[in-house]
Design an enzyme around this catalytic site. Structure first.
Site, PDB file in Angstrom:
ATOM      1  N   GLU A 215     119.541 -23.669 -18.858  1.00  0.00           N
ATOM      2  CA  GLU A 215     119.463 -24.699 -19.889  1.00  0.00           C
ATOM      3  C   GLU A 215     118.003 -25.079 -20.060  1.00  0.00           C
ATOM      4  O   GLU A 215     117.345 -25.466 -19.101  1.00  0.00           O
ATOM      5  CB  GLU A 215     120.242 -25.947 -19.478  1.00  0.00           C
ATOM      6  CG  GLU A 215     121.721 -25.758 -19.238  1.00  0.00           C
ATOM      7  CD  GLU A 215     122.349 -27.020 -18.679  1.00  0.00           C
ATOM      8  OE1 GLU A 215     121.671 -28.077 -18.667  1.00  0.00           O
ATOM      9  OE2 GLU A 215     123.501 -26.961 -18.239  1.00  0.00           O
TER      10      GLU A 215
ATOM     11  N   ASP B 284     118.899 -39.066 -18.636  1.00  0.00           N
ATOM     12  CA  ASP B 284     117.956 -38.465 -17.706  1.00  0.00           C
ATOM     13  C   ASP B 284     117.435 -39.483 -16.706  1.00  0.00           C
ATOM     14  O   ASP B 284     116.941 -40.547 -17.078  1.00  0.00           O
ATOM     15  CB  ASP B 284     116.772 -37.853 -18.463  1.00  0.00           C
ATOM     16  CG  ASP B 284     117.198 -36.751 -19.403  1.00  0.00           C
ATOM     17  OD1 ASP B 284     117.990 -35.903 -18.968  1.00  0.00           O
ATOM     18  OD2 ASP B 284     116.750 -36.734 -20.561  1.00  0.00           O
TER      19      ASP B 284
END
Length: 264
Positions: free
Chosen positions: A49, A60
């Protein structure tokens, strides 16, 4: 080009889970991102990815935020992300882009899907794109021949799981916990139950991410999931390394441990 379908079929034939590695484009540098991803592939990652750097992260954690900040400081743009995909896809690994929706929307959905496919990308993971709003993107992706991956959380109801998996084509991303990315001492026990709930609604492969940081944890997840997703643990090693070569060596060691883990 290696497709997600090919990857998961091979892993199933080998009686193991697939190993999925995540790295942001432009980190630790534009060329360094391709070299680091290639090191992961050589060490045993089946899927890569590539993160599209974003200034306002939603899921995140601090490790990826640090890496993405460095990437943006390096001047990384969507064109660089696509060049990174092209370089990583050349290794033979199935290569996706993980991105929030706004950059695709700004770039143009049809254009992004087409350009990603032309770069050798096999699909996208869009964590903040909801099923209700995903129609145009799924159409653009289908027209370009790339897969769409969406996330299911431990809090998802059965109705929500059904709605999400109906939008997925490559695999379903099962977030192991409620929170942000980052390696942890243990993988949330809710992950296995979530995988079972997802499988009640689809035959697609189910990959578990968030919190996996060791080969032992990879083995634990591989016992019940079709794929194990690792990001922060790799990034942390690059951040802690004195230079690019040392970072690549460090993530190679960890990836080999993970690759052994998904085969136990």
């Amino acid at each position: 080009m290696t497709t997600l379908q090919t990857v998961f079929a091979k892993a199933k034939a080998d009686n193991r889970a697939a190993l999925v590695g995540y790295l942001p484009a432009g980190f630790p540098s534009k060329d360094g991102a391709v070299a680091a991803a290639a090191a992961l592939v050589e060490a045993g990652c089946d899927v890569i990815e590539i993160g599209l750097p974003y200034s306002d992260p939603l899921m995140d954690g601090p490790t990826i935020q640090d890496a993405v900040h460095r990437s943006l400081s390096n001047g990384t743009r969507i064109a660089d992300v696509l060049r990174t995909v092209e370089g990583v896809a050349a290794t033979g690994a199935a290569t996706l882009v993980m991105t929030y929706w706004n950059p695709i929307d700004k770039y143009g959905a049809d254009r992004f899907a087409r350009d990603l496919a032309n770069a050798g990308g096999v699909g996208t993971i869009t964590p903040d794109l909801t099923p209700e709003e995903s129609g145009p993107w799924r159409t653009a992706s289908a027209d370009a021949g790339i897969d769409t991956v969406f996330l299911v959380a431990p809090s998802s109801t059965e109705e929500r799981i059904k709605a999400v998996v109906e939008c997925c084509t490559g695999f379903v991303y099962a977030a192991s916990l409620m929170g942000v990315t980052g390696a942890r001492e243990s993988v949330n026990v809710a992950a296995e139950g979530l995988v079972e709930r997802i499988r009640a609604h689809t035959d697609l492969p189910v990959c578990v991410g968030l919190g996996v940081g060791t080969g032992a944890q990879a083995a634990e997840v591989a016992a019940y999931a079709d794929g194990v997703i690792v990001g922060s643990a790799f990034i942390r090693r690059i951040l802690d390394a004195p230079d690019g070569a040392a970072g690549r060596a460090s993530i190679s060691v960890l990836a080999r441990d993970m690759a052994q883990g998904v085969r136990r």
